[in-house]
Write an enzyme that holds these catalytic residues in place. Sequence first.
Site, PDB file in Angstrom:
ATOM      1  N   SER A  74      74.844  55.903  19.305  1.00 26.17           N
ATOM      2  CA  SER A  74      74.687  57.331  19.579  1.00 26.17           C
ATOM      3  C   SER A  74      76.031  58.037  19.764  1.00 26.17           C
ATOM      4  CB  SER A  74      73.841  57.533  20.837  1.00 26.17           C
ATOM      5  OG  SER A  74      72.623  56.849  20.724  1.00 26.17           O
TER       6      SER A  74
HETATM    7  N1  SAH Z   1      71.870  53.059  22.636  1.00 29.09           N
HETATM    8  C1  SAH Z   1      72.027  52.518  21.320  1.00 29.09           C
HETATM    9  C2  SAH Z   1      71.104  53.239  20.353  1.00 29.09           C
HETATM   10  C3  SAH Z   1      70.829  52.432  19.170  1.00 29.09           C
HETATM   11  S1  SAH Z   1      69.716  53.153  18.006  1.00 29.09           S
HETATM   12  C4  SAH Z   1      73.471  52.666  20.883  1.00 29.09           C
HETATM   13  O1  SAH Z   1      74.091  53.669  21.215  1.00 29.09           O
HETATM   14  O2  SAH Z   1      73.969  51.786  20.206  1.00 29.09           O
HETATM   15  C5  SAH Z   1      68.160  52.697  18.680  1.00 29.09           C
HETATM   16  C6  SAH Z   1      67.854  51.235  18.820  1.00 29.09           C
HETATM   17  O3  SAH Z   1      66.496  51.138  19.247  1.00 29.09           O
HETATM   18  C7  SAH Z   1      67.959  50.440  17.521  1.00 29.09           C
HETATM   19  O4  SAH Z   1      68.771  49.324  17.748  1.00 29.09           O
HETATM   20  C8  SAH Z   1      66.521  50.027  17.234  1.00 29.09           C
HETATM   21  O5  SAH Z   1      66.422  48.762  16.598  1.00 29.09           O
HETATM   22  C9  SAH Z   1      65.918  50.006  18.633  1.00 29.09           C
HETATM   23  N2  SAH Z   1      64.456  50.134  18.678  1.00 29.09           N
HETATM   24  C10 SAH Z   1      63.655  50.897  17.888  1.00 29.09           C
HETATM   25  N3  SAH Z   1      62.364  50.719  18.232  1.00 29.09           N
HETATM   26  C11 SAH Z   1      62.346  49.825  19.261  1.00 29.09           C
HETATM   27  C12 SAH Z   1      61.311  49.237  20.025  1.00 29.09           C
HETATM   28  N4  SAH Z   1      60.037  49.496  19.805  1.00 29.09           N
HETATM   29  N5  SAH Z   1      61.658  48.359  21.001  1.00 29.09           N
HETATM   30  C13 SAH Z   1      62.966  48.056  21.235  1.00 29.09           C
HETATM   31  N6  SAH Z   1      63.988  48.573  20.526  1.00 29.09           N
HETATM   32  C14 SAH Z   1      63.686  49.449  19.558  1.00 29.09           C
END
Ligand code: SAH
Length: 221
Positions: A74
């Site tokens: 993000s």
């Molecule tokens: N805070 C992280 C955001 C990553 S993007 C950063 O800044 O790096 C969002 C993440 O949520 C992705 O890695 C995706 O695989 C995960 N995600 C999506 N759906 C999910 C679910 N149902 N349970 C757990 N993780 C999930």
Amino acid sequence: MKRKGTKYSSSEIQKYESMREHMIRDQIISRGIRDEKVLDALRKVPRDYFVDETYKSSSYEDRPLPIGSGQTISQPYIVALMTESLELTGNEKVLEIGTGSGYQTALLAEIAMEVYSVEVNTSLYEKNRKLLKKYKNIKMSNHDGYSGWQEYAPYDRIIVTAAPDHIPQPFVNQLKKDGIMVIPVGPSSWNQILYKVIKQDDNIKKIALCGVAFVPLVRIK
Ligand code: SAH
């Protein structure tokens, strides 16, 4: 903490430190983030550790970046806003849904007592588990986080970094009374609102913070 990819020279480390200071001043403080605990954590955690080699020089830019598997790390300001909105004092047990790059997870671990982080994507989970090893107060799990993480519930705080189209009931159930959850909600990536949710006796209070664009919270059938 070991960096991803090749070793850095001391001048490169200094370069990234200076980029980090600029990021904090020009993107974070300038937009109103004031919580010293959040600013300190942003100073301590090198964002470039959590970004793949190809994007390292862009680590401190004012935008999200690809982290593989179609996911993103993000934008720094959104990470800071979400962390500040959790109102952490240092004693909290925090549930994070969507470990992704692990950057937000590391910031939480710097401030909170315990962090429980759930990632649905197995390759991201494996990659970032190694990177976060130095934090003894992080527990990670590789499952569909729609159901939260019941084993360690209830939590003082919940942070969700992928967007569902409604607030999942398991999150509300696993949040303590007076607990705070920060979550993006919306039907598509161009139509989401970031909410701060406070759990009251038998209902929740929702405060809209701003419009955001997160990847969707996926469901494993
Ligand atoms: N805070 C992280 C955001 C990553 S993007 C950063 O800044 O790096 C969002 C993440 O949520 C992705 O890695 C995706 O695989 C995960 N995600 C999506 N759906 C999910 C679910 N149902 N349970 C757990 N993780 C999930």
